[in-house]
Motif scaffolding. Structure first.
Motif, PDB file in Angstrom:
ATOM      1  N   ALA A 126      -0.345   4.160  -7.492  1.00  0.00           N
ATOM      2  CA  ALA A 126       0.290   2.844  -7.399  1.00  0.00           C
ATOM      3  C   ALA A 126       1.792   2.985  -7.187  1.00  0.00           C
ATOM      4  O   ALA A 126       2.397   2.246  -6.399  1.00  0.00           O
ATOM      5  N   ARG A 127       2.388   3.954  -7.851  1.00  0.00           N
ATOM      6  CA  ARG A 127       3.833   4.181  -7.696  1.00  0.00           C
ATOM      7  C   ARG A 127       4.155   4.616  -6.275  1.00  0.00           C
ATOM      8  O   ARG A 127       5.155   4.180  -5.690  1.00  0.00           O
ATOM      9  N   PHE A 128       3.308   5.485  -5.717  1.00  0.00           N
ATOM     10  CA  PHE A 128       3.523   5.938  -4.342  1.00  0.00           C
ATOM     11  C   PHE A 128       3.421   4.764  -3.370  1.00  0.00           C
ATOM     12  O   PHE A 128       4.235   4.626  -2.455  1.00  0.00           O
ATOM     13  N   ALA A 129       2.423   3.918  -3.555  1.00  0.00           N
ATOM     14  CA  ALA A 129       2.240   2.769  -2.668  1.00  0.00           C
ATOM     15  C   ALA A 129       3.429   1.818  -2.749  1.00  0.00           C
ATOM     16  O   ALA A 129       3.848   1.244  -1.727  1.00  0.00           O
ATOM     17  N   GLU A 130       3.990   1.654  -3.937  1.00  0.00           N
ATOM     18  CA  GLU A 130       5.144   0.773  -4.104  1.00  0.00           C
ATOM     19  C   GLU A 130       6.353   1.283  -3.320  1.00  0.00           C
ATOM     20  O   GLU A 130       7.210   0.493  -2.912  1.00  0.00           O
ATOM     21  N   TYR A 131       6.403   2.592  -3.115  1.00  0.00           N
ATOM     22  CA  TYR A 131       7.477   3.186  -2.314  1.00  0.00           C
ATOM     23  C   TYR A 131       7.144   3.161  -0.832  1.00  0.00           C
ATOM     24  O   TYR A 131       7.986   2.834   0.014  1.00  0.00           O
ATOM     25  N   ALA A 132       5.894   3.491  -0.496  1.00  0.00           N
ATOM     26  CA  ALA A 132       5.515   3.709   0.896  1.00  0.00           C
ATOM     27  C   ALA A 132       5.442   2.425   1.713  1.00  0.00           C
ATOM     28  O   ALA A 132       5.869   2.393   2.876  1.00  0.00           O
ATOM     29  N   VAL A 133       4.888   1.374   1.139  1.00  0.00           N
ATOM     30  CA  VAL A 133       4.711   0.146   1.910  1.00  0.00           C
ATOM     31  C   VAL A 133       6.053  -0.454   2.343  1.00  0.00           C
ATOM     32  O   VAL A 133       6.253  -0.757   3.539  1.00  0.00           O
ATOM     33  N   PRO A 134       7.027  -0.647   1.434  1.00  0.00           N
ATOM     34  CA  PRO A 134       8.336  -1.155   1.885  1.00  0.00           C
ATOM     35  C   PRO A 134       8.999  -0.234   2.907  1.00  0.00           C
ATOM     36  O   PRO A 134       9.698  -0.710   3.812  1.00  0.00           O
ATOM     37  N   LEU A 135       8.787   1.077   2.760  1.00  0.00           N
ATOM     38  CA  LEU A 135       9.370   2.015   3.717  1.00  0.00           C
ATOM     39  C   LEU A 135       8.803   1.778   5.113  1.00  0.00           C
ATOM     40  O   LEU A 135       9.557   1.748   6.107  1.00  0.00           O
ATOM     41  N   LEU A 136       7.503   1.605   5.220  1.00  0.00           N
ATOM     42  CA  LEU A 136       6.889   1.344   6.520  1.00  0.00           C
ATOM     43  C   LEU A 136       7.387   0.030   7.117  1.00  0.00           C
ATOM     44  O   LEU A 136       7.667  -0.052   8.318  1.00  0.00           O
TER      45      LEU A 136
END
Length: 247
Positions: A218-228
Motif C-alpha cells: 500500500a505504501r508503494f502504491a501511494e508513491y507510485a500512482v502520483p508519480l505516474l
C-alpha cells in the motif's frame, strides 16, 4: 517502446482467454525453493487447469483436520505456456498461509486452489504497457515479461522494478536479462545511487504506453500512482494491485 499495428500482430492463445467461472481444484507442489530470505517459490501441477492471462491470480486454501480453512490470493508468475503454475509467496510474520507454505509445505504436498481469477489487472499482450512494481509486486510483471517474450511482443512492455537491495528483489536476474529498469532504494549499484525512482527516471520509460500497472505494498502504491500521474499517465489507465498482511 515502438507501437506496431495491433491488427498486424499474430493471434495467440492469450488472445482467446475469456473469463470463466472457476471452481476449487487441487495442485501438487513439484518444486519449492527460497529465492530470497523472505520468500518461497512454488511450482505446481494443477488439476483441471484453466488457461490464464498475465496478471491473474489464484486462491490457495489450507484446510486443518477440524475443517478450519484459511485462504490467500497469490499472483501467477508463470506464462500460460508453462506446464506448471508458479507462485512467489512473501513470508509474513503471523501469516497463516504464507508461514505454512514457507516453513511446512513440502514437494509432493497437494493443496486446494481456485483460479485463474481477475480481469482488472490483466494485460492483453497487445496494448503498449508500463509496469511500476515493487518487492514481491514484481510477480505479475514477471508473468507479463515471460508471455511477451514467448509471443515476440517484448517491445510492447516496459518494466521498472523497485527493491531495497539486490538480495531482496525477487527475480532480479531475470528482470535484468529482460531489459527491465532496476532501482534499489538502499543499495548503490554503481549505475544509480540508492533511492526511489524519480520523475526524470520514469518519464522516458513511459514512451507510448497506454495502460499502466502498479503492484506492491500500500505504501508503494501511494508513491507510485502520483508519480505516474505526474509523468502524464491518464489516471483512468492506471491499474493498481496491492498486497500485504490480511487482518
Amino acid at each position: 517502446m515502438n507501437s506496431p499495428d495491433p491488427e498486424a500482430l499474430p493471434l495467440s492463445p492469450i488472445d482467446d482467454v475469456v473469463p470463466i467461472e472457476t471452481t476449487w481444484t487441487t495442485g501438487r507442489i513439484i518444486t519449492k525453493d527460497l529465492p530470497t530470505p523472505e520468500t518461497v517459490r512454488l511450482r505446481m501441477l494443477v488439476e483441471d487447469r484453466q488457461r490464464h492471462a498475465p496478471g491473474q491470480h489464484y486462491l490457495i486454501r489450507l484446510r486443518a483436520p477440524d475443517d478450519y480453512t484459511a485462504q490467500r490470493s497469490y499472483s501467477v508468475a508463470s506464462d500460460d505456456d508453462d506446464p506448471l503454475v508458479e507462485f512467489l509467496v512473501e513470508r509474513l510474520p503471523g501469516g497463516e498461509v504464507s508461514e505454512f507454505l514457507s516453513d511446512v509445505a513440502e514437494v509432493g504436498d497437494v493443496l486446494e486452489l481456485r483460479g485463474p481469477i481477475g480481469r482488472w489487472f490483466v494485460w492483453d499482450t497487445r496494448t503498449p504497457a508500463f509496469c511500476l512494481v515493487g518487492g514481491t509486486g514484481v510477480v505479475p510483471a514477471v508473468a507479463m515479461i515471460r508471455t511477451a517474450r514467448r509471443l515476440g511482443r517484448a517491445d510492447r512492455l516496459a518494466v521498472l522494478a523497485v527493491g531495497r537491495t539486490p538480495g531482496m528483489l525477487p527475480y532480479v536476474d531475470e528482470l535484468r536479462q529482460a531489459g527491465a529498469t532496476i532501482a534499489f532504494t538502499r543499495h548503490d549499484d554503481g549505475q544509480r545511487p540508492a533511492g526511489a525512482p524519480s520523475r526524470e527516471e520514469v518519464l522516458p520509460l513511459l514512451d507510448s504506453a497506454e495502460v499502466f500497472y502498479v503492484c506492491g505494498s500500500a505504501r508503494f502504491a501511494e508513491y507510485a500512482v502520483p508519480l505516474l500521474i505526474d509523468c502524464g499517465a491518464d489516471p483512468a489507465a492506471i491499474r493498481v494491485e496491492q498486497f500485504g498482511a490480511t487482518g
